[in-house]
Scaffold this motif. Structure first.
Motif, PDB file in Angstrom:
ATOM      1  N   GLU A  65       0.832  -1.207   0.000  1.00 18.75           N
ATOM      2  CA  GLU A  65       0.000   0.000   0.000  1.00 18.75           C
ATOM      3  C   GLU A  65       0.865   1.255   0.000  1.00 18.75           C
ATOM      4  O   GLU A  65       0.588   2.211  -0.739  1.00 18.75           O
ATOM      5  CB  GLU A  65      -0.923  -0.023   1.216  1.00 18.75           C
ATOM      6  CG  GLU A  65      -1.924  -1.163   1.206  1.00 18.75           C
ATOM      7  CD  GLU A  65      -2.698  -1.262   2.505  1.00 18.75           C
ATOM      8  OE1 GLU A  65      -2.703  -0.270   3.265  1.00 18.75           O
ATOM      9  OE2 GLU A  65      -3.291  -2.316   2.760  1.00 18.75           O
ATOM     10  N   LYS A  93       2.351   1.788  -3.299  1.00 16.86           N
ATOM     11  CA  LYS A  93       1.334   1.848  -4.359  1.00 16.86           C
ATOM     12  C   LYS A  93       1.578   0.804  -5.441  1.00 16.86           C
ATOM     13  O   LYS A  93       1.526   1.087  -6.649  1.00 16.86           O
ATOM     14  CB  LYS A  93       1.265   3.259  -4.955  1.00 16.86           C
ATOM     15  CG  LYS A  93       0.809   4.319  -3.958  1.00 16.86           C
ATOM     16  CD  LYS A  93       0.742   5.706  -4.594  1.00 16.86           C
ATOM     17  CE  LYS A  93       0.093   6.719  -3.663  1.00 16.86           C
ATOM     18  NZ  LYS A  93       0.757   6.825  -2.339  1.00 16.86           N
ATOM     19  N   ALA A 131      -2.071  -4.421  -5.814  1.00 14.36           N
ATOM     20  CA  ALA A 131      -2.511  -5.202  -4.668  1.00 14.36           C
ATOM     21  C   ALA A 131      -2.886  -6.631  -5.052  1.00 14.36           C
ATOM     22  O   ALA A 131      -2.643  -7.566  -4.290  1.00 14.36           O
ATOM     23  CB  ALA A 131      -3.697  -4.512  -3.982  1.00 14.36           C
TER      24      ALA A 131
END
Length: 259
Positions: free
Chosen positions: A106, A109, A112
């Motif tokens: 996270e 960035k 995910a």
């Protein structure tokens, strides 16, 4: 780049200069290299600058003088190529194990979906499959540290820095975690710099052990550990390991300080 110089420190000095007290010279003229895929431990008496050295490598503390490079990049702040495991697991109590492991994804960035699969594979690799939705307070200390190692590895860093990660564990759990760490290291291929107060632990885990003098920390010796790999826990009690342990310990006996 030259993989024999995956980590480079050249003439590193660190002096802390607090506003209301005298300067503290923490590290002096530290010069060494670490090969890619190597396991290097750092030992020395309390206050000799072991943790400071690790924080400089992690880009968390600025150097005072000298050069510091990791994976061919000058360290002027935190690098994505570096993961760090602290003395305590420092898991966020309101997040599940899987959510904790995903924190670096996270922050940086990253995708995910891709890294969630990697996080799940890492948790399975360290024996935490089935605990993805568990909260930190429901885990033992050793399980929390394994989750912390997964968090440090999830973004596939080139270098893993570990600051006495097993110091708070009981003796049996610590021995188990030593064996577990060697397995993780062998399977992940990371380069590890591992700070510990335990000389036998350093000898058991490492390819080389960097011995620091009392503050300001200077390199007293870098000891090659000539023990075959893979290593079973019984290697820690072998005569060959004992020779290395006594060689390292002699530096502290000479100064009246045991690390």
């Amino acid at each position: 780049m030259d993989e024999g110089h995956w980590i480079e420190l050249d003439g590193l000095h660190k002096t802390y200069r607090p506003r209301r007290s005298e300067p503290t010279h923490a590290l002096s003229d530290i010069t060494f290299t670490v090969r890619r895929g190597e396991f290097l431990s750092v030992v020395g008496p309390s206050g000799c600058g072991k943790t400071t050295l690790l924080k400089i490598l992690a880009g968390l503390v600025p150097k005072s003088e000298g050069a510091v490079r990791v994976a061919g990049r000058d360290v002027a702040g935190p690098l994505p190529e570096v993961g760090m495991v602290f003395q305590a697991a420092t898991l966020l109590p309101w997040r599940t194990v899987l959510q904790n492991v995903m924190v670096p994804v996270e922050v940086q960035k990253l995708d995910a979906r891709v890294y969630r699969e990697r996080a799940e594979r890492l948790l399975a690799m360290v024996g935490l499959e089935g605990f993805e939705d568990t909260y930190p307070h429901e885990l033992s200390g050793g399980m929390q540290q394994r989750a912390g190692i997964c968090r440090a590895l999830v973004h596939d860093p080139a270098v893993l820095l570990m600051d006495e990660p097993f110091g708070a564990l009981d003796a049996m759990t610590r021995e188990y975690m030593n064996v577990e760490l060697l397995r993780i290291w062998r399977e992940s291929g990371q380069t590890i710099v591992f700070v510990t107060h335990s000389i036998p632990e350093a000898a058991f885990l490492s390819d080389r052990v960097l011995v620091l003098s009392p503050r300001p920390g200077r390199i007293a010796e870098i000891v090659d550990i000539e023990l075959e790999r893979p290593r079973a826990l019984s290697a820690m009690a072998s005569d060959r390991a004992g020779v290395h342990v006594e060689r390292i310990r002699s530096h502290f006996n000479a100064t009246g300080v045991i690390g």
